[in-house]
Motif scaffolding. Structure first.
Motif, PDB file in Angstrom:
ATOM      1  N   ALA A 144       0.312  -1.530  -6.643  1.00 25.24           N
ATOM      2  CA  ALA A 144       0.132  -1.445  -5.152  1.00 25.24           C
ATOM      3  C   ALA A 144      -0.966  -0.592  -5.031  1.00 25.24           C
ATOM      4  CB  ALA A 144       1.258  -0.715  -4.514  1.00 25.24           C
ATOM      5  N   ARG A 145      -1.865  -0.774  -3.918  1.00 28.10           N
ATOM      6  CA  ARG A 145      -2.916   0.037  -3.667  1.00 28.10           C
ATOM      7  C   ARG A 145      -2.460   1.292  -3.219  1.00 28.10           C
ATOM      8  NH1 ARG A 145      -6.028  -0.551   2.181  1.00 28.10           N
ATOM      9  NH2 ARG A 145      -7.846   0.651   2.018  1.00 28.10           N
ATOM     10  N   LEU A 146      -3.327   2.338  -3.902  1.00 23.89           N
ATOM     11  CA  LEU A 146      -2.972   3.828  -3.762  1.00 23.89           C
ATOM     12  C   LEU A 146      -4.115   4.324  -2.731  1.00 23.89           C
ATOM     13  CD1 LEU A 146      -1.458   6.375  -4.358  1.00 23.89           C
ATOM     14  CD2 LEU A 146      -2.768   6.653  -6.440  1.00 23.89           C
ATOM     15  N   MET A 169       4.321   2.310   2.456  1.00 22.71           N
ATOM     16  CA  MET A 169       5.186   3.403   2.402  1.00 22.71           C
ATOM     17  C   MET A 169       4.295   4.435   2.214  1.00 22.71           C
ATOM     18  SD  MET A 169       8.541   3.677  -0.174  1.00 22.71           S
ATOM     19  CE  MET A 169       7.809   3.610  -1.934  1.00 22.71           C
ATOM     20  N   VAL A 170       4.838   5.512   2.867  1.00 18.23           N
ATOM     21  CA  VAL A 170       4.080   6.830   2.839  1.00 18.23           C
ATOM     22  C   VAL A 170       5.190   7.580   2.065  1.00 18.23           C
ATOM     23  CG1 VAL A 170       3.739   9.074   4.151  1.00 18.23           C
ATOM     24  CG2 VAL A 170       3.172   6.652   5.191  1.00 18.23           C
ATOM     25  N   ASP A 226       2.475   7.515 -10.964  1.00 20.29           N
ATOM     26  CA  ASP A 226       2.741   6.785 -11.981  1.00 20.29           C
ATOM     27  C   ASP A 226       3.450   5.483 -11.440  1.00 20.29           C
ATOM     28  OD1 ASP A 226       1.378   8.493 -13.940  1.00 20.29           O
ATOM     29  OD2 ASP A 226       3.223   9.139 -14.843  1.00 20.29           O
ATOM     30  N   GLY A 227       4.358   5.706 -10.570  1.00 18.00           N
ATOM     31  CA  GLY A 227       5.301   4.830  -9.933  1.00 18.00           C
ATOM     32  C   GLY A 227       4.380   3.813  -9.325  1.00 18.00           C
ATOM     33  N   VAL A 228       3.453   4.163  -8.271  1.00 13.13           N
ATOM     34  CA  VAL A 228       2.373   3.310  -7.590  1.00 13.13           C
ATOM     35  C   VAL A 228       1.497   2.709  -8.459  1.00 13.13           C
ATOM     36  CG1 VAL A 228       0.689   3.358  -5.850  1.00 13.13           C
ATOM     37  CG2 VAL A 228       2.466   5.067  -5.579  1.00 13.13           C
ATOM     38  N   THR A 246       0.859  -1.167   0.085  1.00 13.02           N
ATOM     39  CA  THR A 246      -0.071  -0.013  -0.054  1.00 13.02           C
ATOM     40  C   THR A 246       0.721   1.160   0.051  1.00 13.02           C
ATOM     41  OG1 THR A 246      -1.643  -1.043   1.366  1.00 13.02           O
ATOM     42  CG2 THR A 246      -1.931   1.251   1.314  1.00 13.02           C
ATOM     43  N   ALA A 247       0.535   2.113  -0.840  1.00  9.60           N
ATOM     44  CA  ALA A 247       1.119   3.358  -0.888  1.00  9.60           C
ATOM     45  C   ALA A 247       0.187   4.341  -0.219  1.00  9.60           C
ATOM     46  CB  ALA A 247       1.588   3.944  -2.287  1.00  9.60           C
TER      47      ALA A 247
END
Length: 403
Positions: free
Chosen positions: A152-154, A179-180, A145-147, A132-133
């Motif tokens: 990963a869950r945004l 990751m925050v 875009d990276g997430v 999760t981001a």
């Protein structure tokens, strides 16, 4: 023969908007610079004051930086013609990575072709479908875009809201795969992240923290290492991203961190492995810029940017211009929120007619109804430049208001 997939491009918002504005000869986008650095530039057929550039420290035209770029070309050629994984790592890449690691006090650093690819590559390597981001709502497009590419869950939290961040992390539950991600200095609005509080919440929850210092590098902190250093939490940042393309006057991006992180990214960051490496000219230029910024001269340049930012903000406020965040911490990015897209474009054109170039941000670069003028400070600006551009902006706002 046309195809539906190509035809559909013309129906998307931004291509349609650009096309409409260009048909009226009022588009602020894709304008051609005949010269692009310094406090005054040649924009197509006119000379204008440049207040829309990310050349915060004025190093893009600094003689030593230009000389280093030329030396890099003569020694290593115009391009590396290979990825970092294969033949694209030359001594220049090793040199700047060692210098960046020394500057940041980290085990290592890894240079990418651009800031965009640094974010996309690092985030894509660190996160997966089980991750999760937790991301600030105003985060740069490269982070989003990276997430998305990682699968990963945004999960969003309200811009610069620690309470919203805390609530978002609580909803995640198990943070071992979380990751925050925040910017230090937000590129459009010029706002600064409450990093000390964000570090406290993130670390307290056991999540990883990534900070994008692309626009704050070289400007903030006693050693000009960015907003995290200014906030006293640099050592608490797990993944630090920086840009060579803004204050350092070149092109490229980097990740700094511990040995385990850097070794992992070298083997897992797809934008590093599958992109031709940064050109010798850009890496050599950036290496010299870092050397300048690390020293006493860098301290002088950063102080000049702060003084000019405070001065121009004050001049604009005195003229009745509504500068968002004018009473907060100073920023080299001075946002003038207009709201309506059409009116923002109209004001931008009036400013250009007055002899100044400023940035313009429309949706989706900013939220809907928050279109703004993005006025950027450089150490290359003189006090006369500041007085003149304040007058031009104020006049443009008054002139367009009466139409």
């Amino acid at each position: 023969m046309s195809h539906r997939l190509i035809e559909r491009l013309a129906t998307k918002y931004i291509p349609r908007l650009i096309s409409e504005l260009e048909s009226k000869s009022i588009s602020p986008f894709y304008r051609t610079m005949q010269s692009a650095v310094g406090s005054s530039v040649q924009l197509e057929d006119r000379q204008v004051m440049m207040f829309g550039s990310n050349n915060y420290l004025g190093l893009a035209s600094e003689a030593r930086v230009l000389h280093s770029a030329n030396t890099g070309i003569h020694q290593f050629g115009s391009a590396t013609t290979g990825s970092r994984l294969l033949n694209g790592s030359v001594q220049l890449h090793v040199d700047i990575e060692e210098r960046l690691a020394q500057w940041y006090g980290t085990d290592g650093a890894l240079v990418f072709t651009s800031g965009y690819t640094a974010n996309v590559g690092a985030i894509g390597a660190l996160l997966g479908r089980e991750s999760t981001a937790v991301v600030d709502a105003y985060a740069h497009a490269s982070i989003i875009d990276g997430v998305r590419q990682s699968g990963a869950r945004l999960k969003w939290f309200e811009h610069n809201s620690v309470d919203s961040l805390r609530a978002a992390i609580a909803e995640v539950g198990d943070t071992s795969e979380t990751m925050v991600i925040v910017d230090g200095l937000y590129s459009m609005e010029g706002s600064l992240s409450p990093l000390a509080d964000i570090v406290s919440v993130t670390k307290g929850a056991g999540a990883l923290l990534m900070v994008d210092e692309a626009h704050s590098l070289g400007i903030y902190g006693p050693n000009r290492r960015g907003w995290a250093e200014e906030c006293g939490v640099l050592d608490e940042v797990d993944v630090l991203m920086g840009s060579l393309s803004k204050g350092l006057g070149s092109t490229g991006g980097f990740i700094a961190g511990n040995a385990e992180l850097i070794a992992g990214l070298r083997g897992a960051a797809r934008s590093l492995i599958f992109s031709t490496s940064a050109t010798p000219a850009s890496v050599a230029a950036a290496n010299e810029a870092v050397r300048i910024v690390m020293g006493e001269e860098g301290k002088i340049l950063a102080a000049r940017v702060e003084e000019s930012a405070r001065t121009l903000t004050g001049l604009l406020v005195d003229k009745g211009v509504n500068v968002e965040g004018a009473t907060g911490h100073w920023s080299p990015i001075i946002p003038i929120v207009i709201g309506d897209d059409d009116r923002t474009v109209e004001i931008w054109n009036e400013i250009l007619r007055g002899g100044a170039y400023v940035g313009v941000a429309l949706h989706p670069a900013v939220p809907r109804d928050r279109a703004l003028l993005r006025v950027c400070i450089s150490a290359a600006h003189s006090s006369d430049d500041l007085v003149k551009v304040a007058e031009v902006i104020s006049n443009a706002l008054v002139t367009t208001a009466t139409r």
